[in-house]
Scaffold this motif. Structure first.
Motif, PDB file in Angstrom:
ATOM      1  N   GLU A  63       7.605   1.504  -9.305  1.00  0.00           N
ATOM      2  CA  GLU A  63       6.646   0.394  -9.366  1.00  0.00           C
ATOM      3  C   GLU A  63       5.257   0.803  -8.880  1.00  0.00           C
ATOM      4  O   GLU A  63       4.238   0.350  -9.396  1.00  0.00           O
ATOM      5  N   THR A  64       5.202   1.678  -7.881  1.00  0.00           N
ATOM      6  CA  THR A  64       3.927   1.885  -7.165  1.00  0.00           C
ATOM      7  C   THR A  64       3.293   3.252  -7.301  1.00  0.00           C
ATOM      8  O   THR A  64       2.070   3.380  -7.136  1.00  0.00           O
ATOM      9  N   HIS A  65       4.024   4.307  -7.598  1.00  0.00           N
ATOM     10  CA  HIS A  65       3.535   5.667  -7.331  1.00  0.00           C
ATOM     11  C   HIS A  65       2.260   6.033  -8.082  1.00  0.00           C
ATOM     12  O   HIS A  65       1.417   6.754  -7.574  1.00  0.00           O
ATOM     13  N   ALA A  66       2.061   5.528  -9.296  1.00  0.00           N
ATOM     14  CA  ALA A  66       0.871   5.919 -10.065  1.00  0.00           C
ATOM     15  C   ALA A  66      -0.164   4.799 -10.125  1.00  0.00           C
ATOM     16  O   ALA A  66      -1.148   4.899 -10.856  1.00  0.00           O
ATOM     17  N   ASN A  67       0.056   3.764  -9.328  1.00  0.00           N
ATOM     18  CA  ASN A  67      -0.837   2.600  -9.400  1.00  0.00           C
ATOM     19  C   ASN A  67      -1.793   2.599  -8.213  1.00  0.00           C
ATOM     20  O   ASN A  67      -1.362   2.476  -7.062  1.00  0.00           O
ATOM     21  N   PRO A  68      -3.101   2.725  -8.447  1.00  0.00           N
ATOM     22  CA  PRO A  68      -4.063   2.797  -7.339  1.00  0.00           C
ATOM     23  C   PRO A  68      -4.245   1.478  -6.590  1.00  0.00           C
ATOM     24  O   PRO A  68      -4.906   1.439  -5.565  1.00  0.00           O
ATOM     25  N   GLU A  69      -3.673   0.395  -7.101  1.00  0.00           N
ATOM     26  CA  GLU A  69      -3.837  -0.885  -6.414  1.00  0.00           C
ATOM     27  C   GLU A  69      -2.983  -0.983  -5.160  1.00  0.00           C
ATOM     28  O   GLU A  69      -3.209  -1.855  -4.321  1.00  0.00           O
ATOM     29  N   TYR A  70      -1.972  -0.100  -5.053  1.00  0.00           N
ATOM     30  CA  TYR A  70      -1.058  -0.200  -3.920  1.00  0.00           C
ATOM     31  C   TYR A  70      -1.500   0.680  -2.757  1.00  0.00           C
ATOM     32  O   TYR A  70      -2.070   1.755  -2.953  1.00  0.00           O
ATOM     33  N   ASP A  71      -1.220   0.224  -1.557  1.00  0.00           N
ATOM     34  CA  ASP A  71      -1.502   0.979  -0.332  1.00  0.00           C
ATOM     35  C   ASP A  71      -0.286   1.850  -0.050  1.00  0.00           C
ATOM     36  O   ASP A  71       0.684   1.421   0.594  1.00  0.00           O
ATOM     37  N   LEU A 127       5.784  -4.226  -1.178  1.00  0.00           N
ATOM     38  CA  LEU A 127       4.818  -3.646  -2.128  1.00  0.00           C
ATOM     39  C   LEU A 127       3.411  -4.078  -1.726  1.00  0.00           C
ATOM     40  O   LEU A 127       2.809  -4.969  -2.325  1.00  0.00           O
ATOM     41  N   CYS A 128       2.882  -3.438  -0.687  1.00  0.00           N
ATOM     42  CA  CYS A 128       1.593  -3.839  -0.101  1.00  0.00           C
ATOM     43  C   CYS A 128       0.430  -3.382  -0.978  1.00  0.00           C
ATOM     44  O   CYS A 128       0.397  -2.237  -1.446  1.00  0.00           O
ATOM     45  N   LYS A 129      -0.547  -4.268  -1.158  1.00  0.00           N
ATOM     46  CA  LYS A 129      -1.756  -3.939  -1.908  1.00  0.00           C
ATOM     47  C   LYS A 129      -2.818  -3.351  -0.967  1.00  0.00           C
ATOM     48  O   LYS A 129      -2.765  -3.544   0.247  1.00  0.00           O
ATOM     49  N   ARG A 130      -3.751  -2.632  -1.557  1.00  0.00           N
ATOM     50  CA  ARG A 130      -4.769  -1.948  -0.764  1.00  0.00           C
ATOM     51  C   ARG A 130      -5.855  -2.894  -0.278  1.00  0.00           C
ATOM     52  O   ARG A 130      -6.143  -3.910  -0.895  1.00  0.00           O
ATOM     53  N   ASP A 131      -6.473  -2.529   0.864  1.00  0.00           N
ATOM     54  CA  ASP A 131      -7.653  -3.254   1.346  1.00  0.00           C
ATOM     55  C   ASP A 131      -8.855  -2.872   0.488  1.00  0.00           C
ATOM     56  O   ASP A 131      -8.799  -1.956  -0.329  1.00  0.00           O
ATOM     57  N   LYS A 132      -9.964  -3.541   0.730  1.00  0.00           N
ATOM     58  CA  LYS A 132     -11.187  -3.256  -0.003  1.00  0.00           C
ATOM     59  C   LYS A 132     -12.277  -2.761   0.947  1.00  0.00           C
ATOM     60  O   LYS A 132     -12.324  -3.147   2.104  1.00  0.00           O
ATOM     61  N   ALA A 133     -13.102  -1.886   0.432  1.00  0.00           N
ATOM     62  CA  ALA A 133     -14.242  -1.374   1.211  1.00  0.00           C
ATOM     63  C   ALA A 133     -15.529  -1.878   0.583  1.00  0.00           C
ATOM     64  O   ALA A 133     -15.608  -2.134  -0.621  1.00  0.00           O
ATOM     65  N   LEU A 134     -16.558  -2.029   1.421  1.00  0.00           N
ATOM     66  CA  LEU A 134     -17.857  -2.535   0.959  1.00  0.00           C
ATOM     67  C   LEU A 134     -18.671  -1.412   0.331  1.00  0.00           C
ATOM     68  O   LEU A 134     -18.890  -0.372   0.949  1.00  0.00           O
ATOM     69  N   THR A 143      -9.465   0.672  -1.249  1.00  0.00           N
ATOM     70  CA  THR A 143      -9.429   1.900  -0.464  1.00  0.00           C
ATOM     71  C   THR A 143      -8.047   2.524  -0.562  1.00  0.00           C
ATOM     72  O   THR A 143      -7.059   1.832  -0.826  1.00  0.00           O
ATOM     73  N   GLY A 144      -7.976   3.806  -0.343  1.00  0.00           N
ATOM     74  CA  GLY A 144      -6.693   4.499  -0.422  1.00  0.00           C
ATOM     75  C   GLY A 144      -6.613   5.354  -1.663  1.00  0.00           C
ATOM     76  O   GLY A 144      -7.486   5.335  -2.521  1.00  0.00           O
ATOM     77  N   ASP A 145      -5.534   6.109  -1.789  1.00  0.00           N
ATOM     78  CA  ASP A 145      -5.380   7.062  -2.880  1.00  0.00           C
ATOM     79  C   ASP A 145      -4.293   6.601  -3.843  1.00  0.00           C
ATOM     80  O   ASP A 145      -3.309   5.988  -3.453  1.00  0.00           O
ATOM     81  N   ALA A 146      -4.471   6.931  -5.099  1.00  0.00           N
ATOM     82  CA  ALA A 146      -3.373   6.817  -6.056  1.00  0.00           C
ATOM     83  C   ALA A 146      -2.544   8.082  -5.927  1.00  0.00           C
ATOM     84  O   ALA A 146      -3.081   9.179  -5.893  1.00  0.00           O
ATOM     85  N   GLU A 147      -1.221   7.957  -5.832  1.00  0.00           N
ATOM     86  CA  GLU A 147      -0.375   9.123  -5.584  1.00  0.00           C
ATOM     87  C   GLU A 147       0.455   9.419  -6.817  1.00  0.00           C
ATOM     88  O   GLU A 147       0.993   8.512  -7.464  1.00  0.00           O
ATOM     89  N   LEU A 148       0.568  10.699  -7.118  1.00  0.00           N
ATOM     90  CA  LEU A 148       1.292  11.128  -8.319  1.00  0.00           C
ATOM     91  C   LEU A 148       2.351  12.162  -7.972  1.00  0.00           C
ATOM     92  O   LEU A 148       2.657  13.048  -8.757  1.00  0.00           O
ATOM     93  N   HIS A 149       2.918  12.094  -6.752  1.00  0.00           N
ATOM     94  CA  HIS A 149       3.967  13.024  -6.351  1.00  0.00           C
ATOM     95  C   HIS A 149       5.261  12.710  -7.114  1.00  0.00           C
ATOM     96  O   HIS A 149       5.471  11.598  -7.605  1.00  0.00           O
ATOM     97  N   THR A 183      -7.103 -10.007   9.342  1.00  0.00           N
ATOM     98  CA  THR A 183      -6.790  -8.779   8.616  1.00  0.00           C
ATOM     99  C   THR A 183      -6.180  -9.132   7.267  1.00  0.00           C
ATOM    100  O   THR A 183      -5.928 -10.311   6.979  1.00  0.00           O
ATOM    101  N   ALA A 184      -5.928  -8.091   6.445  1.00  0.00           N
ATOM    102  CA  ALA A 184      -5.337  -8.329   5.126  1.00  0.00           C
ATOM    103  C   ALA A 184      -3.963  -8.971   5.245  1.00  0.00           C
ATOM    104  O   ALA A 184      -3.524  -9.697   4.351  1.00  0.00           O
TER     105      ALA A 184
END
Length: 950
Positions: A683-691, A617-624, A642-648, A856-857
């Motif tokens: 756990e992850t599909h609607a959560n924008p914190e995950y990569d 369950l990898c978390k997303r990186d951050k952008a400046l 960074t990255g998208d929240a997915e709702l498929h 790296t992360a």
């Protein structure tokens, strides 16, 4: 910046005995209903009308109305002095060329130079006329930022003219009737806002008696009727008929007609061609109808034409200027044109040739007579904005921008009952409908809001996407407390003339969200203040491209100039010789080297265990994120995920995993582990914190034998010279400002290197002193006095610092910060210490370059390139070898975030590892920013030297 010259003379007039309107201005200020921007504009308007008699700008400058330059002290040739003393137009242009902007930079130094050397070759009146577009009638432009109240200012001008017209009916300066024009493309947005002129209360500028009298004179006409029915045989323009009704009495006064430019700019009949033979009856009817309105408008006596958003009138496809010019030349009592704009600059620069060969390029509209800076409006009558821009995808900008808006303003209700709103601009309708709307709808749903009520889609529609039903009415009522809309999605609309004070945030998520020259205007849509005098905030999110365009527009507005361009000779490069001065021993040090070796951990995949591992369950990186103000100055930095929240759906998600495997993984293999995969999905599909992309990648890896790699960190010895003699060659540079020392100083230093004996006593003088010492009874004071007398006559080394620095000459610095720090440290620090101080920042000459890595992360090392330090401060052993080295890095605020990871590497890895190898404190790293200031930088340097070089 001609308006600066006007403003100077205006201020003199306001304080003089000739100013007869001071009581009127005092009354306006006491009423407290007009903003400072409006009051200052009124002062300029009255000055031009009364003191300058309402003359055209080219004539005012040619007649020297604004001249104030004293040329008695100027160094001029006889011919140039005679021209400037005898020609007011020449002096006006010369005065302009010497003006400086707010940063102290001269506006047109090449123009000044050309006038000084070619004064007799210039037709000054012709030049001034060309600069002001060849316009021989009165044409003034007032530049105020959005939200300053341009429509109320128009109303104030109308009432002022009518007031004076009653007292001086035959004075051509004062208008009797008024036509307000909006650019064609903006008819649906600007005409409604111009109707606000009706709401202006003349009590704000005149006493109650005068205000009532003037109010009765005004007759508003909105010319928004269709020209005529398509099948009608009667050629009558109903808008023209409205005006005609008022003209029939023969003494028209107080007509205020509002229309868009389209009503008056259709091509008129060319009398030189029999167009009846080439045009249809329908086409001829349209032309005659348009001609009718133009003709009637041209007959309005003492007409003043107001053009809102006047910068559009400069567009090549708008013929507004020609129509206005026709009115001005055909009517003997035409009064003036008044333009209003928040963006007084041109899409393309216009050129004016002077003296037959020299050309100036004008990037701003020349006839600005009054300018109110955008920054002066913020926290005055505009909201205080926080502007954020980041170089990530448009989806990520939308995710973060919408969420921050809802987190900050979701519950904000202003005093007028309206709720805070966000506008998202989309370049194309399909982008709005297919990409932006679904994403935003998901986010507002997550926040417990109903997308149907919260989101308004506003566009005109096309073949594929019709105009959303009821959107026009909903858009028009956004300023009503009854509107529940929180987020407005806009495509090709709403960039100008949209007056919605409760608009609090704007997002421009991708390139093309608005025209290139309208980023500033679009951004400012959310700055209108809701409650007068209240401190209100706004939020703007931009992608990198739009941020660059915004800052370009801000710079263009804040540095309005007539720049010298095309005939300016090519930049002449100066030849700079470079010399090796002193041999500095090579620096021995240790480089960090990271290597990766792949290891096969298992021959078979342990899919179940790896899918059940929480590490998947990898978390997303951050952008400046860069935060700036509306001057373009960076005020801070932030980080976003960074990255998208997915709702498929779950099945769609599985298909994505298979599709991205490029045939190496099948759906049947996935479905064998459906329960574990469903747990990951839930756990992850609607959560924008995950990569999400990385999680899908980790899932695919779970189906192949596990491999890993080991990281081998090595500390390897290295040696580097700080001067490569093979590369020390002469250079050609256009700007000598960053070359140090200057050429004369370089020659002096080299001369003292070659003849160090110049500062030493001769053998004869030494012999004299020694002989004095041997004479019995001579006091020591006499010997010392003789020695001092001899030394006082010796040449003094003008550059004693040469013994501690300059391993080659001259240095070429990369920035003023580097140059300034080098000279500061030489004077304040190194002079009294037995240390050497070298510039190392030219990567073409130094071999002392450090391999850097960043984490790296996932915690792995990644090579980050070679780092070339700016400065080295070194001490030597008694034998002359390099002993201790302090590496000094200077960084401007804008570059500091990019250096963050290298800073951490140098402090936490390079210096400790090297000192560990040498078993002593041999290296030190000092980091300095321009935000520290001069005194703080020197303080930190002294502290470092006292601690490190004991």
């Amino acid at each position: 910046m001609f308006y600066e010259l006007i403003n100077n003379k205006r201020n003199e007039w306001l304080q003089s005995a000739d100013c007869t309107v001071r009581p009127m201005l005092q009354y306006i200020e006491q009423q407290g209903m007009m903003r400072d921007a409006q009051i200052e504009a009124i002062k300029t308007y009255l000055f031009l009308k009364i003191a300058c008699k309402g003359k055209p700008l080219y004539q005012l400058f040619a007649e020297g109305y604004f001249n104030e330059t004293e040329i008695a002290t100027e160094e001029l040739t006889v011919e140039t002095r005679h021209v400037l003393e005898t020609s007011k137009a020449a002096l006006a242009l010369f005065q302009y060329s010497c003006l400086k902007d707010k940063n102290g930079r001269q506006l047109a130094p090449e123009l000044e130079k050309f006038i000084r050397h070619h004064a007799t070759e210039i037709d000054y009146e012709r030049t001034l006329l060309d600069i002001f577009y060849g316009v021989t009638y009165t044409d003034y432009l007032f530049s105020l930022p959005m939200g300053a109240g341009k429509t109320y200012l128009m109303a104030a001008f109308i009432y002022i003219d009518l007031y004076f017209a009653q007292n001086e009916p035959d004075n051509p300066v004062w208008a009797h009737n008024f036509l307000i024009l909006a650019p064609s493309a903006l008819k649906s947005s600007i005409i409604p806002s111009l109707r606000n002129i009706r709401e202006f209360d003349p009590l704000w500028i005149f006493s109650e008696v005068e205000a009532k009298k003037l109010k009765r004179l005004i007759k508003f006409e909105v010319l928004d009727e269709q020209k005529s029915a398509n099948k009608s045989n009667i050629i009558r323009n109903p808008n023209a008929q409205k005006i005609n009704t008022h003209l029939l009495g023969g003494n028209a006064l107080g007509i205020v007609a509002l229309t868009n430019a389209e009503k008056v700019i259709l091509d008129h009949i060319d009398n030189s061609v029999d167009e009846t033979k080439i045009l249809s009856k329908e086409e001829m009817k349209k032309i005659e109808v348009a001609n009718e309105l133009r003709s009637v408008v041209g007959k309005m006596p003492h007409l003043s034409v107001f053009i809102d958003e006047v910068h559009h009138a400069t567009d090549g496809d708008i013929k507004l200027r020609k129509i206005v010019t026709d009115w001005a030349t055909e009517s003997r009592d035409f009064c003036n044109v008044l333009g209003f704009s928040g963006t007084p600059y041109l899409d393309k620069a216009e050129r004016t040739t002077i003296g037959g060969s020299f050309t100036i390029k004008n990037t701003n509209i020349s006839n600005v007579v009054y300018y109110y800076p955008l920054m002066d409006g913020i926290d005055n009558f505009l909201k205080h904005p926080k502007v954020k821009h980041v170089d990530v995808s448009s989806e990520e900008i939308l995710q973060n921008g919408v969420r921050e808006f809802l987190n900050t303003y979701k519950d904000t209700i202003y005093a007028d009952g309206t709720c805070a709103k966000l506008a998202i601009y989309c370049g194309q309708i399909p982008t709005l409908e297919d990409k932006v709307y679904p994403l935003v709808a998901d986010i507002v749903t997550e926040y417990g809001l109903n997308p149907a009520e919260t989101i308004l889609r506003r566009h005109k529609g096309n073949k594929e996407y019709p105009e959303p039903e009821g959107s026009e009415a909903a858009f028009g009522s956004l300023s009503s407390p009854l509107s529940k809309v929180r987020i407005v999605l806009l495509a090709q609309i709403g960039k100008e003339g949209w007056d919605c004070k409760s608009l609090t945030s704007v997002i421009l998520p991708h390139e093309g969200a608005c025209p290139n020259n309208m980023v500033l205007q679009t951004t400012c849509r959310c700055l209108r203040q809701v409650v007068k005098g209240e401190h209100e905030t706004a939020l703007v999110w931009l992608n990198k491209t739009n941020a660059e365009k915004l800052n370009k527009e801000l710079k263009q507005q804040q540095n309005i100039t007539l720049s010298d361009f095309s005939s300016k000779p090519p930049v002449e490069k100066k030849h700079v010789e470079r010399f090796s001065r002193k041999e500095v021993p090579s620096i021995d040090f240790y480089q960090i080297r990271v290597q990766y070796r792949i290891i096969v951990i298992a021959s078979q995949p342990d899919t179940v265990a790896r899918l059940a591992d929480h590490a998947i369950l990898c978390k997303r990186d951050k952008a400046l994120v860069t935060i700036q103000n509306m001057e373009g100055k960076v005020t801070g930095y932030d980080e976003i995920l960074t990255g998208d929240a997915e709702l498929h759906t779950f099945r769609w998600w599985l298909h994505d995993i298979v599709r991205e495997s490029f045939g190496t993984l099948s759906m049947s293999e996935l479905t064998k582990h459906e329960a574990l995969l469903k747990a990951i999905y839930d756990e992850t599909h609607a959560n924008p914190e995950y990569d999400h992309y990385l999680i899908r990648s980790m899932i695919r890896k779970a189906f192949v034998p596990k491999r890993d790699f080991t990281i081998i960190e090595e500390v390897v010895p290295d040696e580097a010279s700080i001067l490569s003699l093979d590369n020390l060659k002469a250079i050609d540079v256009a700007d000598l400002s960053l070359i140090y020392p200057k050429e004369d100083d370089v020659r002096e230093i080299l001369d003292w290197d070659a003849h160090p004996e110049k500062g030493e006593m001769s053998a004869k003088d030494l012999e004299l002193i020694e002989s004095m010492k041997k004479i019995p009874g001579i006091p020591q004071e006499a010997i010392d006095a003789a020695l001092a007398g001899i030394q006082s006559k010796l040449p003094k080394d003008p550059h004693p610092e040469r013994l501690q620095t300059y391993h080659y000459l001259p240095y070429r610095f990369d920035s003023n910060l580097e140059l300034g720090y080098f000279t500061e440290a030489l004077v304040a620090v190194m002079k009294e210490r037995n240390l050497e101080y070298y510039f190392n920042g030219d990567d073409t000459l130094t071999e002392f370059k450090i391999r850097t890595y960043r984490k790296t992360a996932s915690g792995h090392w990644m090579y980050d390139g070679l780092y070339v330090p700016d400065f080295l401060v070194v001490s030597r052993t008694a034998e002359g070898a390099i002993d201790r080295i302090c590496i000094i890095e200077t960084k401007g605020e804008g570059y500091a975030p990019k250096f963050k990871e290298r800073l951490e590497f140098m402090r936490d890895v390079f210096v400790p590892k090297n000192n560990e190898q040498y078993k002593r404190d041999r290296f030190r790293f000092l980091y300095l920013e321009d935000t520290d200031g001069h005194e703080e930088r020197i303080k930190k340097t002294i502290q470092m030297i006292n601690e490190f070089f004991k």
